[in-house]
Design an enzyme around this catalytic site. Sequence first.
Site, PDB file in Angstrom:
ATOM      1  N   THR A 176      41.712  23.822  47.384  1.00 48.57           N
ATOM      2  CA  THR A 176      42.853  23.305  48.131  1.00 48.57           C
ATOM      3  C   THR A 176      42.361  22.208  49.071  1.00 48.57           C
ATOM      4  O   THR A 176      41.190  21.827  49.037  1.00 48.57           O
ATOM      5  CB  THR A 176      43.544  24.413  48.944  1.00 48.57           C
ATOM      6  OG1 THR A 176      42.709  24.777  50.051  1.00 48.57           O
ATOM      7  CG2 THR A 176      43.796  25.640  48.075  1.00 48.57           C
ATOM      8  N   CYS A 177      43.259  21.757  49.954  1.00 50.90           N
ATOM      9  CA  CYS A 177      42.891  20.658  50.835  1.00 50.90           C
ATOM     10  C   CYS A 177      41.907  21.062  51.918  1.00 50.90           C
ATOM     11  O   CYS A 177      41.358  20.204  52.598  1.00 50.90           O
ATOM     12  CB  CYS A 177      44.133  20.056  51.474  1.00 50.90           C
ATOM     13  SG  CYS A 177      45.107  21.228  52.424  1.00 50.90           S
ATOM     14  N   SER A 194      43.738  29.373  57.190  1.00 52.94           N
ATOM     15  CA  SER A 194      44.113  27.980  56.990  1.00 52.94           C
ATOM     16  C   SER A 194      43.971  27.178  58.281  1.00 52.94           C
ATOM     17  O   SER A 194      43.891  27.744  59.368  1.00 52.94           O
ATOM     18  CB  SER A 194      45.555  27.889  56.491  1.00 52.94           C
ATOM     19  OG  SER A 194      45.702  28.544  55.245  1.00 52.94           O
ATOM     20  N   GLN A 253      49.256  28.872  45.878  1.00 50.25           N
ATOM     21  CA  GLN A 253      48.047  28.324  45.272  1.00 50.25           C
ATOM     22  C   GLN A 253      47.134  29.450  44.778  1.00 50.25           C
ATOM     23  O   GLN A 253      46.543  29.354  43.700  1.00 50.25           O
ATOM     24  CB  GLN A 253      47.323  27.450  46.295  1.00 50.25           C
ATOM     25  CG  GLN A 253      48.097  26.181  46.644  1.00 50.25           C
ATOM     26  CD  GLN A 253      47.540  25.473  47.868  1.00 50.25           C
ATOM     27  OE1 GLN A 253      46.953  26.100  48.746  1.00 50.25           O
ATOM     28  NE2 GLN A 253      47.741  24.170  47.946  1.00 50.25           N
ATOM     29  N   GLY A 299      53.492  10.635  45.874  1.00 48.62           N
ATOM     30  CA  GLY A 299      53.091  11.837  45.153  1.00 48.62           C
ATOM     31  C   GLY A 299      54.275  12.754  44.916  1.00 48.62           C
ATOM     32  O   GLY A 299      55.226  12.798  45.707  1.00 48.62           O
TER      33      GLY A 299
END
Length: 424
Positions: A46-47, A111, A122, A191
């Site tokens: 993930t980011c 997170s 995710q 996006g």
Amino acid sequence: MLLCVTANHRNTPFDLLERLSVDAEALTAQVAAAHAAVRGAVGISTCNRVEVYLDIDAPDPLAREIASRAVADALDSVAGVGTSEALTTAELLNDARAIHHLFSVSAGLESVAVGEEEIAGQVKRAASVARESGASSPALDRAFQHAIRTARAARAEGDASRTGRSLVRLALDLVGSRLRSWEGVNVLLVGTGQYAATTVAALRERGADRIRVYSPTGRAQVFAARSETEPTNDLAPSLVWADVVITCTTRLSIAAADVPEDARFFAVDLGLPRNIDPAVGELYGVTLLDLETLRMHAPLVHWSAEEDARAVVDSAAHDFASHAQVTPAIVALREHVLSLVDDEIERARRRGDDGRTEEALRHLAGVLLHTPSTRARAHAARGEADAVSSAVETLFGIEVQRAMPSYPHAVEQGEHGEAVGLGS
């Protein structure tokens, strides 16, 4: 043995984390095929994290060595980051610590924006892809299914649905603090991936009514029709039009040379790797917020009931890990009893049994096994899993393969939770 190798925003510099950003499916496949002892693998990218959960059929510390090498080699192959650098700062967690980490990650407690909603989806997608490709294992699949259910319970307990925390919302809060109002602001969304729909919803919550969508893959029209936004195929004119630019794609990189001289906007880069070159932020009239900036601005606590959510995660992870500790003993006892029953059934068949003896024996076996199984799980919940295994071995002469160590209340650094440090 279940293990997790994790490089995330808490332990890895952003520039290295950016270089480690890979396709999760490719990473999973590489790790799953790395060694005969790897029974399964699930990768998450993930980011703000790249991590792999592994099910390894080997004792500690050999399992940790196999896990470290498998993940490092896979990152070398997929991301091109050498094994001496890939996991220098990453952590390797095993057994109960890996379970607790998985449950915490799924609930959004690890997170940047604590309590973010997207991470649960995710994690679910990563588990589903690994299962469908055959890369996962029954033990990993059970752990992920429990983690996903726990995330829902934690969100309900922490009331995260009302606060709606995510990186997108955190970024919009930072930008919004510099605007009089979102109404009438020209927003360009670059996006149409996993964050795009969340971004549109968060913008509308704040009153944004002029949203244009650009897709480097040509999907802007489809996404715009679904989200009731305006599609565009022209990036440069849209950069001039925009007051705020939000990027969340893996297919585009905007360099300083791509930005027209008369463009003036706030830029929010949610991509990993970056979608916007840091040099863009040095242009006149452009203010850039990227993931590294967001991480520095993230408050320590994002939801008032965070501790309640953590309590849900702690309890669920403890129960799962405790039950896993006694599973080998229960399975060994069940196999032992059923083996004896099968022998007796075979003797009865040779004597001409019409099936009634077999039915009675199998029913008796089920009744006999029910109480020991129930009491074994109860003892495990009290931290007495070793006593259960010892009792089975002593009373029945069965060798039980020990599973997880006792579960700690919180994940700690130490012998089984320290930096992998392959480069040292």
